[in-house]
Write a protein that holds these residues in place. Structure first.
Motif, PDB file in Angstrom:
ATOM      1  N   ILE A  37      33.697  18.091  18.896  1.00 30.53           N
ATOM      2  CA  ILE A  37      33.992  17.158  17.802  1.00 30.53           C
ATOM      3  C   ILE A  37      32.891  17.246  16.753  1.00 30.53           C
ATOM      4  CG2 ILE A  37      34.201  14.720  17.117  1.00 30.53           C
ATOM      5  CD1 ILE A  37      36.586  15.308  18.689  1.00 30.53           C
ATOM      6  N   GLY A  38      33.308  17.410  15.512  1.00 32.01           N
ATOM      7  CA  GLY A  38      32.408  17.296  14.373  1.00 32.01           C
ATOM      8  C   GLY A  38      32.527  15.876  13.829  1.00 32.01           C
ATOM      9  N   THR A  39      31.400  15.184  13.709  1.00 36.20           N
ATOM     10  CA  THR A  39      31.389  13.806  13.216  1.00 36.20           C
ATOM     11  C   THR A  39      30.486  13.734  11.997  1.00 36.20           C
ATOM     12  OG1 THR A  39      31.639  12.963  15.470  1.00 36.20           O
ATOM     13  CG2 THR A  39      30.910  11.392  13.791  1.00 36.20           C
ATOM     14  N   ILE A  40      31.052  13.342  10.861  1.00 37.83           N
ATOM     15  CA  ILE A  40      30.253  13.095   9.671  1.00 37.83           C
ATOM     16  C   ILE A  40      30.074  11.580   9.543  1.00 37.83           C
ATOM     17  CG2 ILE A  40      32.314  13.275   8.181  1.00 37.83           C
ATOM     18  CD1 ILE A  40      28.680  13.946   7.065  1.00 37.83           C
ATOM     19  N   ILE A  41      28.827  11.165   9.428  1.00 41.03           N
ATOM     20  CA  ILE A  41      28.504   9.768   9.153  1.00 41.03           C
ATOM     21  C   ILE A  41      27.848   9.763   7.781  1.00 41.03           C
ATOM     22  CG2 ILE A  41      27.141   7.765   9.873  1.00 41.03           C
ATOM     23  CD1 ILE A  41      27.573   8.711  12.776  1.00 41.03           C
ATOM     24  N   LYS A  72      24.040  17.569  22.382  1.00 41.80           N
ATOM     25  CA  LYS A  72      25.231  18.137  23.025  1.00 41.80           C
ATOM     26  C   LYS A  72      26.268  17.065  23.378  1.00 41.80           C
ATOM     27  CE  LYS A  72      25.415  21.744  26.352  1.00 41.80           C
ATOM     28  NZ  LYS A  72      24.858  22.353  27.555  1.00 41.80           N
ATOM     29  N   PHE A  73      25.835  15.803  23.477  1.00 42.74           N
ATOM     30  CA  PHE A  73      26.659  14.744  24.043  1.00 42.74           C
ATOM     31  C   PHE A  73      26.961  13.642  23.027  1.00 42.74           C
ATOM     32  CE2 PHE A  73      23.948  16.596  27.297  1.00 42.74           C
ATOM     33  CZ  PHE A  73      24.872  16.983  28.252  1.00 42.74           C
ATOM     34  N   ALA A  74      28.206  13.197  23.003  1.00 42.42           N
ATOM     35  CA  ALA A  74      28.626  12.143  22.061  1.00 42.42           C
ATOM     36  C   ALA A  74      27.821  10.864  22.254  1.00 42.42           C
ATOM     37  CB  ALA A  74      30.117  11.854  22.226  1.00 42.42           C
ATOM     38  N   ASP A  75      27.549  10.493  23.507  1.00 44.45           N
ATOM     39  CA  ASP A  75      26.869   9.214  23.768  1.00 44.45           C
ATOM     40  C   ASP A  75      25.399   9.222  23.360  1.00 44.45           C
ATOM     41  OD1 ASP A  75      26.283  10.973  25.956  1.00 44.45           O
ATOM     42  OD2 ASP A  75      25.817   9.267  27.238  1.00 44.45           O
ATOM     43  N   LEU A  76      24.806  10.400  23.166  1.00 45.08           N
ATOM     44  CA  LEU A  76      23.402  10.489  22.768  1.00 45.08           C
ATOM     45  C   LEU A  76      23.222  10.958  21.322  1.00 45.08           C
ATOM     46  CD1 LEU A  76      21.820  12.151  25.957  1.00 45.08           C
ATOM     47  CD2 LEU A  76      21.953   9.710  25.372  1.00 45.08           C
ATOM     48  N   ALA A  77      23.989  11.955  20.913  1.00 44.58           N
ATOM     49  CA  ALA A  77      23.796  12.569  19.591  1.00 44.58           C
ATOM     50  C   ALA A  77      24.023  11.585  18.449  1.00 44.58           C
ATOM     51  CB  ALA A  77      24.728  13.771  19.430  1.00 44.58           C
ATOM     52  N   LEU A  78      25.118  10.841  18.503  1.00 41.79           N
ATOM     53  CA  LEU A  78      25.441   9.951  17.385  1.00 41.79           C
ATOM     54  C   LEU A  78      24.417   8.826  17.211  1.00 41.79           C
ATOM     55  CD1 LEU A  78      29.333   9.874  17.647  1.00 41.79           C
ATOM     56  CD2 LEU A  78      27.883  11.364  16.266  1.00 41.79           C
ATOM     57  N   PRO A  79      24.006   8.119  18.281  1.00 43.73           N
ATOM     58  CA  PRO A  79      22.969   7.100  18.099  1.00 43.73           C
ATOM     59  C   PRO A  79      21.646   7.680  17.573  1.00 43.73           C
ATOM     60  CG  PRO A  79      24.105   6.731  20.169  1.00 43.73           C
ATOM     61  CD  PRO A  79      24.578   8.064  19.635  1.00 43.73           C
ATOM     62  N   LEU A  80      21.274   8.869  18.038  1.00 43.66           N
ATOM     63  CA  LEU A  80      20.044   9.503  17.550  1.00 43.66           C
ATOM     64  C   LEU A  80      20.144   9.834  16.066  1.00 43.66           C
ATOM     65  CD1 LEU A  80      19.070  11.981  20.417  1.00 43.66           C
ATOM     66  CD2 LEU A  80      17.744  10.035  19.585  1.00 43.66           C
ATOM     67  N   MET A  81      21.275  10.420  15.667  1.00 45.57           N
ATOM     68  CA  MET A  81      21.472  10.787  14.266  1.00 45.57           C
ATOM     69  C   MET A  81      21.459   9.542  13.382  1.00 45.57           C
ATOM     70  SD  MET A  81      24.439  13.211  12.593  1.00 45.57           S
ATOM     71  CE  MET A  81      25.809  12.055  12.731  1.00 45.57           C
ATOM     72  N   VAL A  82      22.130   8.480  13.811  1.00 45.55           N
ATOM     73  CA  VAL A  82      22.179   7.236  13.032  1.00 45.55           C
ATOM     74  C   VAL A  82      20.778   6.623  12.932  1.00 45.55           C
ATOM     75  CG1 VAL A  82      23.055   4.858  13.047  1.00 45.55           C
ATOM     76  CG2 VAL A  82      24.612   6.780  13.418  1.00 45.55           C
ATOM     77  N   ALA A  83      20.003   6.652  14.000  1.00 45.41           N
ATOM     78  CA  ALA A  83      18.642   6.111  13.967  1.00 45.41           C
ATOM     79  C   ALA A  83      17.795   6.872  12.948  1.00 45.41           C
ATOM     80  CB  ALA A  83      18.008   6.189  15.349  1.00 45.41           C
ATOM     81  N   LEU A 128      31.157   5.380  17.987  1.00 44.77           N
ATOM     82  CA  LEU A 128      31.189   4.855  16.615  1.00 44.77           C
ATOM     83  C   LEU A 128      31.447   3.349  16.627  1.00 44.77           C
ATOM     84  CD1 LEU A 128      33.171   7.672  14.759  1.00 44.77           C
ATOM     85  CD2 LEU A 128      30.749   7.080  14.444  1.00 44.77           C
ATOM     86  N   GLN A 129      32.347   2.916  17.503  1.00 51.41           N
ATOM     87  CA  GLN A 129      32.651   1.482  17.610  1.00 51.41           C
ATOM     88  C   GLN A 129      31.408   0.704  18.054  1.00 51.41           C
ATOM     89  OE1 GLN A 129      35.966   0.559  20.233  1.00 51.41           O
ATOM     90  NE2 GLN A 129      36.662  -0.983  18.770  1.00 51.41           N
ATOM     91  N   LYS A 130      30.672   1.230  19.042  1.00 46.45           N
ATOM     92  CA  LYS A 130      29.436   0.579  19.504  1.00 46.45           C
ATOM     93  C   LYS A 130      28.409   0.496  18.383  1.00 46.45           C
ATOM     94  CE  LYS A 130      29.616   1.909  24.336  1.00 46.45           C
ATOM     95  NZ  LYS A 130      29.180   2.911  25.299  1.00 46.45           N
ATOM     96  N   LEU A 131      28.374   1.527  17.546  1.00 46.73           N
ATOM     97  CA  LEU A 131      27.430   1.571  16.427  1.00 46.73           C
ATOM     98  C   LEU A 131      27.928   0.763  15.222  1.00 46.73           C
ATOM     99  CD1 LEU A 131      26.512   5.369  16.629  1.00 46.73           C
ATOM    100  CD2 LEU A 131      24.999   3.451  17.193  1.00 46.73           C
ATOM    101  N   LYS A 132      29.148   0.218  15.350  1.00 50.07           N
ATOM    102  CA  LYS A 132      29.780  -0.571  14.277  1.00 50.07           C
ATOM    103  C   LYS A 132      29.951   0.242  12.987  1.00 50.07           C
ATOM    104  CE  LYS A 132      28.233  -5.133  15.935  1.00 50.07           C
ATOM    105  NZ  LYS A 132      28.427  -4.849  17.282  1.00 50.07           N
TER     106      LYS A 132
END
Length: 169
Positions: A37-41, A72-83, A128-132
């Motif tokens: 999955i490619g996720t753009i925030i 590599k992982f959705a549960d780690l990558a997205l929170p790190l990128m957002v931080a 994404l939902q957890k990160l609002k």
């Protein structure tokens, strides 16, 4: 619609199990989105965006392994990128778009447990939902590889699908 880059625009490439953050006028690009999955925030005010290319939904089964790559992982990558993005943007108003999550292996089962693409998609949406962060567009599923190009000036996502038409989000 043809994409043209202005002379000051840089194409920032994101590999598998990576994420990168950039700002307009640049473009973010990732290739090889199959079950990944490619996720753009993106923050519209600053035109800063982060693009993540995750391979797997959940890091927990791999937690005891040394040298774990969190990107590599959705549960780690997205929170790190957002931080990381939060450090660059004083009052962010993030929104997201996702691409990928194909069923590349066509298992003869109705169970999504064998479909890593569907599991990746669900994990990214849950994170994404957890990160609002609202998910404003997606192009997930199917059984073809995809390339994702994000214009950070406009937040337009161009999805080039192998042997199919191009989709714009």
């Amino acid at each position: 619609m043809q994409m043209t880059m202005n002379p000051k625009q840089v194409e920032v490439r994101i590999g598998i199990a990576e994420y990168k953050i950039s700002q307009a006028p640049n473009q973010l690009l990732t290739v090889g989105l199959g079950s990944c999955i490619g996720t753009i925030i993106y923050d519209e005010q600053t035109k800063i965006g982060g693009l993540s290319h995750v391979m797997l939904p959940d890091s927990k089964p791999f937690a005891s392994r040394p040298g774990l790559n969190p990107a590599k992982f959705a549960d780690l990558a997205l929170p790190l990128m957002v931080a990381e993005m939060n450090k660059k943007i004083p009052h962010p108003h993030f929104k997201a778009k996702i691409v990928g999550g194909a069923n590349m292996f066509n298992f003869k089962t109705s169970s999504t447990s064998q479909n890593i693409g569907a599991r990746n998609s669900a994990a990214v949406k849950a994170t994404l939902q957890k990160l609002k962060i609202p998910l404003v567009a997606s192009h997930v599923g199917g059984n073809s590889g995809q390339t994702m190009v994000v214009d950070l000036n406009t937040f337009q996502v161009t999805v080039k699908i192998v042997h199919q038409k191009t989709v714009y989000l």
